[in-house]
Write an enzyme that holds these catalytic residues in place. Sequence first.
Site, PDB file in Angstrom:
ATOM      1  N   PHE A  70       0.860  -1.182   0.000  1.00  0.00           N
ATOM      2  CA  PHE A  70       0.000   0.000   0.000  1.00  0.00           C
ATOM      3  C   PHE A  70       0.895   1.229   0.000  1.00  0.00           C
ATOM      4  O   PHE A  70       1.675   1.433   0.931  1.00  0.00           O
ATOM      5  CB  PHE A  70      -0.946   0.035   1.205  1.00  0.00           C
ATOM      6  CG  PHE A  70      -1.909   1.199   1.127  1.00  0.00           C
ATOM      7  CD1 PHE A  70      -3.052   1.127   0.337  1.00  0.00           C
ATOM      8  CD2 PHE A  70      -1.656   2.382   1.804  1.00  0.00           C
ATOM      9  CE1 PHE A  70      -3.924   2.202   0.222  1.00  0.00           C
ATOM     10  CE2 PHE A  70      -2.525   3.464   1.706  1.00  0.00           C
ATOM     11  CZ  PHE A  70      -3.666   3.376   0.914  1.00  0.00           C
ATOM     12  N   ASP A  88       9.476   2.479   1.538  1.00  0.00           N
ATOM     13  CA  ASP A  88       8.304   3.198   2.021  1.00  0.00           C
ATOM     14  C   ASP A  88       8.189   2.910   3.518  1.00  0.00           C
ATOM     15  O   ASP A  88       7.717   1.850   3.929  1.00  0.00           O
ATOM     16  CB  ASP A  88       7.062   2.719   1.261  1.00  0.00           C
ATOM     17  CG  ASP A  88       5.784   3.393   1.762  1.00  0.00           C
ATOM     18  OD1 ASP A  88       5.821   4.022   2.831  1.00  0.00           O
ATOM     19  OD2 ASP A  88       4.749   3.272   1.077  1.00  0.00           O
ATOM     20  N   LYS A 105       2.955   9.668   8.628  1.00  0.00           N
ATOM     21  CA  LYS A 105       2.311   9.167   9.835  1.00  0.00           C
ATOM     22  C   LYS A 105       2.914   9.684  11.145  1.00  0.00           C
ATOM     23  O   LYS A 105       2.622  10.785  11.572  1.00  0.00           O
ATOM     24  CB  LYS A 105       2.276   7.637   9.787  1.00  0.00           C
ATOM     25  CG  LYS A 105       1.306   7.124   8.714  1.00  0.00           C
ATOM     26  CD  LYS A 105       0.984   5.691   8.888  1.00  0.00           C
ATOM     27  CE  LYS A 105       0.057   5.133   7.818  1.00  0.00           C
ATOM     28  NZ  LYS A 105      -1.356   5.420   8.022  1.00  0.00           N
TER      29      LYS A 105
HETATM   30  N1  PLP Z   1       2.594   4.148   2.482  1.00  0.00           N
HETATM   31  C1  PLP Z   1       2.279   3.342   3.498  1.00  0.00           C
HETATM   32  C2  PLP Z   1       3.200   2.229   3.865  1.00  0.00           C
HETATM   33  C3  PLP Z   1       1.105   3.556   4.238  1.00  0.00           C
HETATM   34  O1  PLP Z   1       0.812   2.742   5.255  1.00  0.00           O
HETATM   35  C4  PLP Z   1       0.271   4.631   3.872  1.00  0.00           C
HETATM   36  C5  PLP Z   1      -0.986   4.878   4.588  1.00  0.00           C
HETATM   37  O2  PLP Z   1      -1.548   4.021   5.219  1.00  0.00           O
HETATM   38  C6  PLP Z   1       0.640   5.435   2.806  1.00  0.00           C
HETATM   39  C7  PLP Z   1       1.815   5.165   2.130  1.00  0.00           C
HETATM   40  C8  PLP Z   1      -0.202   6.599   2.389  1.00  0.00           C
HETATM   41  O3  PLP Z   1      -0.108   7.600   3.337  1.00  0.00           O
HETATM   42  P1  PLP Z   1      -1.177   8.799   3.377  1.00  0.00           P
HETATM   43  O4  PLP Z   1      -2.476   8.177   3.759  1.00  0.00           O
HETATM   44  O5  PLP Z   1      -0.635   9.731   4.405  1.00  0.00           O
HETATM   45  O6  PLP Z   1      -1.221   9.383   2.017  1.00  0.00           O
END
Ligand code: PLP
Length: 399
Positions: free
Chosen positions: A129, A214, A243
């Site tokens: 994700f 990520d 986050k």
């Molecule tokens: N990358 C990862 C690993 C995530 O867990 C998330 C959100 O859950 C995102 C990217 C996307 O982040 P945002 O919701 O702040 O755009």
Amino acid sequence: MSEALMSTYARADLAFERGEGSYLYTADGRRYLDFGSGIAVSALGHSHPHLVKVIQEQAAKLWHTSNLYRIPEQEKLAERLVAQSFADKAFFCNSGAEANEGAVKIARKYWSSKGKPEKYRVITFEGAFHGRTLAMLAATNNKKYLDGFGPKVEGFDHVPLNDMAALKAAITPETAAIMVEPIQGEGGIRAVPTETLRAIRKLCDEHELLLILDEVQTGMGRTGKLFAYEWAGITPDIMTLAKGLGGGFPVGAILATAEAASGIAPGTHGTTFGGNVMAMAAGNAVLDILLQPGFLDRVQKRSSYFRQQLAMLQDRYPDVIEEVRGQGFLLAVKTRLPNTDFQAALRDEHVLGVTAGENTVRLIPPLTTSEEDLAEGVKRIDAACLRLREAAKKAGAAK
Ligand code: PLP
């Protein structure tokens, strides 16, 4: 629920008025243990005195000036993140998806600036994700999220997680980078084994690819180290954060080596809000706490206690809990019933968890959660398991 809101979320009919430490309070005084941390965001819990003080002081002084000018708080946070990581450079934005978009742009620009614009594709993994923007939907490649949003953005290839042969086969002369979460968060707390992360790093070196980690969910102390890559003893070329970085204030970041960021020049990337004074004050305040001597050791110690207790619940309720997985305070329970039922039973016991893939419920408390609050949580999770067992028995008897 207000008709004025777009129906993007399946919200619980529950609202909170205030928070303190690991607890959230409703307006009528009900108290919930927040083991969801606003989806891995509230690293310092709620109303942390240091974060409150810094934000209040900053709010009274200055909120926003834009990146047309120097922002000393931004320079400070960049220097601190660089000092604590593999990186030489930082860029600040507003969310995880935006950080990942920027990371892919930086990777593409890198190759283009080296005279190889044909290298633009990024390999991502099944179960990933990376966010909800159009390009990150393509990177995520989940049919559920892509459906109805038109042609998928071009330039992403997908391979199963932990299948090195498939990964090798997916690399072509057009590949610019491999992007991976060290532990898939939304995918259900699926860890990439240390050996696999090392093998991916090696593959990147052999094939001249950039490694993008990520760490939007795994970063900022969530796994017990400041960044999850530290457990594997490897370093990426580019890493994304969001986050926990602002402890609840919206902020994202891209960190990169000087080499990986070498294609970036003034005017190539930017954002109005990114790295504004308030967000940087929040980020610095969070880092003040996370970098206190012994803080991350305590996260490791308390999270292993919590995990042990969850494993005991699994032993006691094998009919409810199939598996406990994860690292640090990034834990999940894989349930034998629908994960939404498990989440609802937790909520009935005033514990908040967050569902994720593979029928899991994430238990991701604030990093500041005390042993006492964890023990209280375990008691309540125990009661939720009992409640689910009794309900299943009743349903069985009624058949
Ligand atoms: N990358 C990862 C690993 C995530 O867990 C998330 C959100 O859950 C995102 C990217 C996307 O982040 P945002 O919701 O702040 O755009």
